[in-house]
Write a protein that holds these residues in place. Sequence first.
Motif, mmCIF file in Angstrom:
data_model
loop_
_atom_site.group_PDB
_atom_site.id
_atom_site.type_symbol
_atom_site.label_atom_id
_atom_site.label_comp_id
_atom_site.label_asym_id
_atom_site.label_seq_id
_atom_site.Cartn_x
_atom_site.Cartn_y
_atom_site.Cartn_z
ATOM 1 N N ARG A 1 0.850 -1.189 0.000
ATOM 2 C CA ARG A 1 0.000 0.000 0.000
ATOM 3 C C ARG A 1 0.894 1.250 0.000
ATOM 4 O O ARG A 1 1.876 1.306 0.756
ATOM 5 C CB ARG A 1 -0.907 0.003 1.237
ATOM 6 C CG ARG A 1 -1.939 -1.109 1.242
ATOM 7 C CD ARG A 1 -3.042 -0.876 0.225
ATOM 8 N NE ARG A 1 -3.920 -2.031 0.111
ATOM 9 C CZ ARG A 1 -4.983 -2.084 -0.691
ATOM 10 N NH1 ARG A 1 -5.296 -1.038 -1.454
ATOM 11 N NH2 ARG A 1 -5.725 -3.161 -0.764
ATOM 12 N N CYS B 1 -7.345 3.514 -3.600
ATOM 13 C CA CYS B 1 -7.959 2.233 -3.951
ATOM 14 C C CYS B 1 -9.416 2.564 -4.288
ATOM 15 O O CYS B 1 -10.257 2.721 -3.410
ATOM 16 C CB CYS B 1 -7.864 1.243 -2.793
ATOM 17 S SG CYS B 1 -8.670 -0.313 -3.217
ATOM 18 N N LEU B 2 -9.683 2.709 -5.579
ATOM 19 C CA LEU B 2 -10.933 3.334 -6.019
ATOM 20 C C LEU B 2 -12.158 2.442 -5.879
ATOM 21 O O LEU B 2 -13.281 2.914 -5.991
ATOM 22 C CB LEU B 2 -10.779 3.803 -7.474
ATOM 23 C CG LEU B 2 -9.695 4.874 -7.680
ATOM 24 C CD1 LEU B 2 -9.493 5.153 -9.166
ATOM 25 C CD2 LEU B 2 -10.060 6.151 -6.955
ATOM 26 N N THR B 3 -11.943 1.148 -5.647
ATOM 27 C CA THR B 3 -13.108 0.267 -5.505
ATOM 28 C C THR B 3 -13.478 0.049 -4.038
ATOM 29 O O THR B 3 -14.411 -0.688 -3.748
ATOM 30 C CB THR B 3 -12.851 -1.102 -6.167
ATOM 31 O OG1 THR B 3 -11.634 -1.657 -5.648
ATOM 32 C CG2 THR B 3 -12.727 -0.970 -7.675
ATOM 33 N N CYS C 1 -3.961 1.502 -8.342
ATOM 34 C CA CYS C 1 -4.149 0.375 -7.433
ATOM 35 C C CYS C 1 -4.227 -0.951 -8.191
ATOM 36 O O CYS C 1 -4.938 -1.071 -9.185
ATOM 37 C CB CYS C 1 -5.410 0.581 -6.610
ATOM 38 S SG CYS C 1 -5.568 -0.687 -5.339
ATOM 39 N N CYS D 1 -4.984 -3.847 -6.484
ATOM 40 C CA CYS D 1 -5.680 -4.823 -5.649
ATOM 41 C C CYS D 1 -6.625 -5.650 -6.516
ATOM 42 O O CYS D 1 -6.920 -5.275 -7.646
ATOM 43 C CB CYS D 1 -6.437 -4.142 -4.505
ATOM 44 S SG CYS D 1 -8.033 -3.468 -4.998
ATOM 45 N N CYS E 1 -9.774 -3.703 -7.942
ATOM 46 C CA CYS E 1 -9.406 -2.655 -8.905
ATOM 47 C C CYS E 1 -8.875 -3.299 -10.185
ATOM 48 O O CYS E 1 -9.274 -2.913 -11.295
ATOM 49 C CB CYS E 1 -8.354 -1.714 -8.326
ATOM 50 S SG CYS E 1 -8.989 -0.631 -7.020
HETATM 51 ZN ZN LIG Z 1 -7.829 -1.190 -5.151
#
Ligand SMILES: [Zn+2]
Length: 746
Positions: free
Chosen positions: A236, A246-248, A284, A286, A289
């Motif tokens: 992170r 982290c847009l989601t 991001c 992840c 995302c």
């Molecule tokens: Zn993310």
Amino acid sequence: MLRRCRNTLCTWTMAWMFLACLPVSAQLVDGGRSDYQIYSSPSATKTEQFAARELQTYIAQISGATLPIVHEATPDGKLIYVGFQNVPPTLLGALKPASFGKEEYIIQRVGDGLLIAGGQPRGTLYGVIGLLKDHFGCRWYTKEVTKIPRAATLQLGNLPDRQAPAFASREPWYKEAYDTHFAVHNRLNPSTVPVPENMGGSFIMYPFVHTFNRLVPVEKYFGEHPEYFSLVDGKRQNKHFGAQLCLTNPEVVRIATASVLRWIEEHPEADVFSIDQNDGYGFCECENCAALDEAEGSQSGTVLNFVNQIADVVAEKHPEVRLQTLAYVYSEVPPKTIKPRPNVTIRMCHYAYCSAHAIGQCDDHLPFVERLEGWSKITDSITIWDYFTDFRHYLIPYPNFESVINHPRFYAERNCTGLFAQGSNVREAGGGEFSALRAWVFAQLMWDPYQDGWALIDEFVENVYGPVAPFIAEYIQLAHAAVKPQEITFSIFTNPDELTYITPEFIAQSEAIFRKAEAAAQSDPALLRRVELAHLPIHYARLCFFAIGGRAYLSDAEMPAVLVEFQRIVADHKIKQLGEGFGEEAIVEFVARVENAPDFVTDWWIIGPFDNTDRRGYDTIYPPEKGFDATGNYAGVGGKMLPWAAYENKLNAYIDFAKLMSPADEGVAYAYRIFEVAQDTDMSVGLGSNDGIKLWLNGELLFESKASRTAAPGQEIVTLSLKQGKNTVLVKVDQLGGGWGFYFSK
Ligand SMILES: [Zn+2]
Ligand SMILES: [Zn+2]
């Protein structure tokens, strides 16, 4: 075409014909006298009151006639109405004030008077400026140079004249453009240095750009919630710059939405609110995302999915508010299925493409064009951020006027709604290469991009440089002819030695032109200063090349005088920056680098390439190591026979084997020369190499470095103990791919 609202024009033309038959005086001022009064309604806005005063001031300057400004509720006499307020409906006919955009205006005859009026907040003011500019010929080229014609009789041009700008936001990022009077008179509405409210105000973007960290501050949240921030390579990110969101993550959406709603409350003056990724990469990775981006074929997938969720909440609470988001770096490619909400504008960036040629003039721009077309299919609200300067070298000759004059039209034809032209802005002082010219030309084209761009450049040069204009025009033509060939290309991040159009011949021709121009401007100190500023990029380029050994650009004998001249002009024009992030200390450093430029040795006998498979050539003893013989001819890579060749690089200090040798992708090469000294002397030399290097003095191996690197001057300092008379130096450099060559300085 410029949006002149032709439909409206047709509907009210009918009603108009009646009014047009009334007796109308063709002139506002006749022989220095006028029976008109300027009408500014008691309910006029501050900007409209300012517009009325501007009209009064300039009519007086032009004609000598001072028209009174009147404010009566029911005025009489012959009036110039400034603004729609209190204009009798019979005079307006079918004209609907509510149909005017924020900056749209009309100039038309009404009865025996004249109407100059437009939408709120700036239409009426821009109508007054339009009258002064288009009908009376006023110009505001720079802070110092304006053209206000003198005429005892003021004739109106073709009426009605209804205009609106091609772009709703218009901002050339040059210091010269931010002078308030310049901005107002050239109808710019910049966000970063806004025009004061009582002079029309600006198109405000809040915050200006790169706002992720303001939406969800890393400093506030990372400690407890590292999962709010982008996951890159399994970690992170917590850097203020570089960390994305982290847009989601639904919590991130919630916090960001609250931030935007707060901004809307706190900044009623803003025209648009920016939900922008931070600068650079770091999106991001992840699982959630990555899956969304994968499905959408672009990182714009997560960005837009995020922005749309905020946009839905905003649309409900503040239906009039607009948001914008960047299509930049990793989010330039539009998503496959997600579309921007109607209240979201896409701010597309054009930055990593050829600056020598405009869009449409070379294929380098094709990916951008394709992306813009992709976005156009899913939204009708695209604003543009385009780049027109060398970020590292604001002062370098940068002949990209084709882009300057063609890009605004290209964007207008595709219905883009705004244009931010990133130039060489320095807050405290201007003076980037032709920055005043660029500021003015952009301002004209941001209003009406269908004008002849080269004619605008010529007009600026003619009026700002007066008697020496032909020299400046000649220089501009010379520079632009040099970059016309398709093989020339340069970006917004180049170093002088990559700018292949800056040849010693180009410098010599430019020098000759500027010397003539300066001689011709001697009797006019203000003009001479402007010419010197235009000359500065040539001085700067010569000094840049001198620092890297380019004595063909500037000889040792000439250098001190050119450096003094450079420093004098920089001080005189208070130039405080060499590039983006290169401030005053960079100027000091640059001067030191020139003053202390080493004496590069660039004349050598060279030979190669010999085989270097698996880097075995580095230690293989090839014939050149056994002694120099100018007539020697040896088997090299692929059995090709290699002779010694005399070579000298006068353009810069680098002995570029990659350019000189064929094949250039493998091998070792040698360089040889003699140093003759009158007595035994220790000579300290700087070496730089790409890749490994060996050096023999008088046949003895003195130094070696089995490096793998990019070459830079002075990577190693080696002392050569020279004997009285002739000493031989042999250098061997090997190639591991990419660049291949060396520096040698003393
Ligand atoms: Zn993310
Ligand atoms: Zn090109």
